[in-house]
Design a protein around this motif. Sequence first.
Motif, PDB file in Angstrom:
ATOM      1  N   SER A 120      25.989  40.864  54.926  1.00 20.82           N
ATOM      2  CA  SER A 120      25.749  39.929  53.829  1.00 20.82           C
ATOM      3  C   SER A 120      24.918  38.722  54.247  1.00 20.82           C
ATOM      4  N   PHE A 121      25.125  38.227  55.461  1.00 17.36           N
ATOM      5  CA  PHE A 121      24.586  36.914  55.813  1.00 17.36           C
ATOM      6  C   PHE A 121      23.405  36.939  56.780  1.00 17.36           C
ATOM      7  N   TYR A 122      23.121  38.064  57.389  1.00 19.26           N
ATOM      8  CA  TYR A 122      21.902  38.155  58.191  1.00 19.26           C
ATOM      9  C   TYR A 122      20.846  38.848  57.350  1.00 19.26           C
ATOM     10  N   ARG A 123      19.945  38.034  56.779  1.00 16.61           N
ATOM     11  CA  ARG A 123      18.908  38.544  55.877  1.00 16.61           C
ATOM     12  C   ARG A 123      17.543  38.139  56.442  1.00 16.61           C
ATOM     13  N   PRO A 124      17.096  38.836  57.470  1.00 17.67           N
ATOM     14  CA  PRO A 124      15.879  38.422  58.163  1.00 17.67           C
ATOM     15  C   PRO A 124      14.620  38.587  57.319  1.00 17.67           C
ATOM     16  N   THR A 125      13.661  37.703  57.569  1.00 16.90           N
ATOM     17  CA  THR A 125      12.330  37.801  56.962  1.00 16.90           C
ATOM     18  C   THR A 125      11.300  37.728  58.086  1.00 16.90           C
ATOM     19  N   ARG A 266      31.588  28.493  48.458  1.00 15.81           N
ATOM     20  CA  ARG A 266      30.321  28.470  47.732  1.00 15.81           C
ATOM     21  C   ARG A 266      29.712  29.864  47.603  1.00 15.81           C
ATOM     22  N   HIS A 267      30.208  30.804  48.418  1.00 17.45           N
ATOM     23  CA  HIS A 267      29.757  32.195  48.316  1.00 17.45           C
ATOM     24  C   HIS A 267      30.754  33.059  47.544  1.00 17.45           C
ATOM     25  N   ALA A 268      31.809  32.445  47.016  1.00 20.66           N
ATOM     26  CA  ALA A 268      32.912  33.220  46.427  1.00 20.66           C
ATOM     27  C   ALA A 268      32.446  34.152  45.320  1.00 20.66           C
ATOM     28  N   LYS A 269      31.510  33.690  44.506  1.00 22.58           N
ATOM     29  CA  LYS A 269      31.049  34.505  43.378  1.00 22.58           C
ATOM     30  C   LYS A 269      29.575  34.905  43.534  1.00 22.58           C
ATOM     31  N   ARG A 270      29.121  34.942  44.769  1.00 22.73           N
ATOM     32  CA  ARG A 270      27.754  35.401  45.022  1.00 22.73           C
ATOM     33  C   ARG A 270      27.758  36.930  45.109  1.00 22.73           C
ATOM     34  N   PHE A 271      27.910  37.536  43.969  1.00 23.31           N
ATOM     35  CA  PHE A 271      27.979  38.995  43.915  1.00 23.31           C
ATOM     36  C   PHE A 271      26.617  39.636  44.154  1.00 23.31           C
ATOM     37  N   ASP A 272      25.575  38.784  44.238  1.00 22.26           N
ATOM     38  CA  ASP A 272      24.243  39.302  44.551  1.00 22.26           C
ATOM     39  C   ASP A 272      24.089  39.565  46.046  1.00 22.26           C
ATOM     40  N   PRO A 274      24.260  41.331  49.416  1.00 23.06           N
ATOM     41  CA  PRO A 274      24.525  42.722  49.793  1.00 23.06           C
ATOM     42  C   PRO A 274      25.807  42.797  50.609  1.00 23.06           C
ATOM     43  N   ARG A 275      26.561  43.855  50.432  1.00 25.89           N
ATOM     44  CA  ARG A 275      27.772  44.055  51.221  1.00 25.89           C
ATOM     45  C   ARG A 275      28.096  45.535  51.226  1.00 25.89           C
ATOM     46  N   PHE A 276      28.864  45.956  52.209  1.00 22.82           N
ATOM     47  CA  PHE A 276      29.359  47.322  52.236  1.00 22.82           C
ATOM     48  C   PHE A 276      30.688  47.344  51.490  1.00 22.82           C
ATOM     49  N   GLY A 277      30.680  47.951  50.328  1.00 22.06           N
ATOM     50  CA  GLY A 277      31.846  47.904  49.462  1.00 22.06           C
ATOM     51  C   GLY A 277      32.913  48.913  49.838  1.00 22.06           C
ATOM     52  N   GLY A 278      34.122  48.596  49.461  1.00 24.55           N
ATOM     53  CA  GLY A 278      35.268  49.479  49.616  1.00 24.55           C
ATOM     54  C   GLY A 278      36.294  49.132  48.551  1.00 24.55           C
ATOM     55  N   LEU A 289      41.601  51.781  37.837  1.00 23.70           N
ATOM     56  CA  LEU A 289      40.920  52.582  36.817  1.00 23.70           C
ATOM     57  C   LEU A 289      39.984  53.585  37.477  1.00 23.70           C
ATOM     58  N   MET A 290      39.745  53.380  38.782  1.00 28.84           N
ATOM     59  CA  MET A 290      39.013  54.335  39.621  1.00 28.84           C
ATOM     60  C   MET A 290      37.590  54.604  39.132  1.00 28.84           C
ATOM     61  N   GLY A 291      36.944  53.549  38.621  1.00 32.42           N
ATOM     62  CA  GLY A 291      35.564  53.716  38.179  1.00 32.42           C
ATOM     63  C   GLY A 291      34.600  53.761  39.349  1.00 32.42           C
ATOM     64  N   PRO A 292      33.410  54.292  39.163  1.00 30.48           N
ATOM     65  CA  PRO A 292      32.448  54.456  40.255  1.00 30.48           C
ATOM     66  C   PRO A 292      31.673  53.182  40.587  1.00 30.48           C
ATOM     67  N   GLU A 293      31.674  52.190  39.703  1.00 29.71           N
ATOM     68  CA  GLU A 293      30.871  50.986  39.933  1.00 29.71           C
ATOM     69  C   GLU A 293      31.704  49.932  40.648  1.00 29.71           C
ATOM     70  N   PHE A 294      31.203  49.470  41.788  1.00 29.56           N
ATOM     71  CA  PHE A 294      31.921  48.484  42.601  1.00 29.56           C
ATOM     72  C   PHE A 294      31.751  47.092  42.011  1.00 29.56           C
ATOM     73  N   ARG A 295      32.875  46.440  41.726  1.00 28.37           N
ATOM     74  CA  ARG A 295      32.888  45.071  41.212  1.00 28.37           C
ATOM     75  C   ARG A 295      33.742  44.231  42.169  1.00 28.37           C
ATOM     76  N   PRO A 296      33.122  43.530  43.103  1.00 29.23           N
ATOM     77  CA  PRO A 296      33.904  42.816  44.115  1.00 29.23           C
ATOM     78  C   PRO A 296      34.713  41.669  43.540  1.00 29.23           C
ATOM     79  N   MET A 297      35.861  41.442  44.162  1.00 30.25           N
ATOM     80  CA  MET A 297      36.653  40.267  43.835  1.00 30.25           C
ATOM     81  C   MET A 297      35.912  39.020  44.282  1.00 30.25           C
ATOM     82  N   ALA A 298      36.233  37.905  43.665  1.00 28.20           N
ATOM     83  CA  ALA A 298      35.703  36.626  44.117  1.00 28.20           C
ATOM     84  C   ALA A 298      36.390  36.225  45.419  1.00 28.20           C
TER      85      ALA A 298
END
Length: 434
Positions: A120-125, A266-272, A274-278, A289-298
């Motif tokens: 999430s936090f290493y975003r090199p340019t 300050r990153h609590a709701k930064r759902f933008d 990138p992360r490896f979801g689980g 509800l076992m849906g396929p779309e990952f919606r991370p908690m804050a």
Amino acid sequence: MTIRPDFTRGIDRALELDRADPLASFRDEFHIPGRSDGKDEIYLAGNSLGLQPKRTAAHIEQELSDWRHLAVKGHLEARSPWLPYHEFLAEPMAAIVGGLPVEVVTMNSLTANLHFLLVSFYRPTASRHRILMEDRAFPSDHYAATSQILFHGYDPAASLLLVRPREGEEAIRRDDLLELIEREGESIALILLPGVQYYTGQAFDMEAIAAAGRAKGCVIGFDLAHAAGNLLVRLHDWNVDFACWCTYKYLNSGPGSTGGAFVHERHAKRFDLPRFGGWWGHDKSTRFLMGPEFRPMAGAEGWQVSNPPILSLAAIRASLEVFTEAGGMEPLREKSARLTGYLEQLLRSMPGGSVSILTPSNSEERGCQLSLTVGHPERSGREVFERLEAGGVACDWREPNVIRVAPAPLYNSFTDVYRFADILGRELGLHDTR
């Protein structure tokens, strides 16, 4: 040359300090390993593995009993239901690292957490791709940073920026580190440093590092393996982006126990990000509800990937209770400074050249660990270490030539420290210090 006859007033001084210690009774909360002669081992290895709190067995047995009698129903019906069990640790763990409960989660292991957070936090340019680390970082951190750089298609030779001590010195000077951040900051994507350097025992000025890094637009992360439960840490107030730590050292949770992670609110709701979801990081209101779309908690919980190991969390919970009952990190840190200062005083009373201390003398630049090298005309440092072990001392050895000694304030006494110095003095062939 011999140790001065008073040896800083002898065992009577150590006993006097123990009688005046308001935290002395917490030693009774722990199982102290025994020696073959029936006496307690002089255990100074809490920087590698903390001792077991006596209440740990009852906490784990409660979960075993609920599993035995409830089986799957224990997720909702156990005395401490397993489904939200990690939430029971959020507040006391946050107090250890100076975070808010929403910023802290107990999950995975340290290096696994480091990888998940770097996603999430290493975003090199092209212009900002470097990771700033210290040159003698714990190997696992070095491996993680290098592999993340390679994953993004960069060359570690160009993208890993290492800060080193000056020639002939062991500790990294604070001003040198801050000057490097100021000079190279525009190219640094991420600063990844330890709270306490594992080999030398040097504590870094995390507040100053975070401020310097933020001023240059860098992301700030810390490895608190040797700082959590050892130093006063204020991750939220210092505006650190992320941190991770293990719990089996100063947090006394057992070998290989579950680690911890911090993500600033300050990153609590930064759902933008990138992360490896689980699935355990998915919004708990819709998780089943076992849906396929990952919606991370804050908050930090959103970086979870799997349901946690309850037996390990039970051991952590037991230890955190002891920290809370001791009054938290402030009184423990105050005792730690006195305890380690006393150890340093004893060691420095030995003849010149017998014992050298790599760790900074300033108590603000160290935790409870002192890293030592020893001199003996006929024995190597390793042989002295082995004789210490044979004499009933538990400390640890790090190649090439360092003995690490860590008096932990929850269970170590001033008498422990004196007896260690006594044994070390005799093994070095100095005047009998008894």
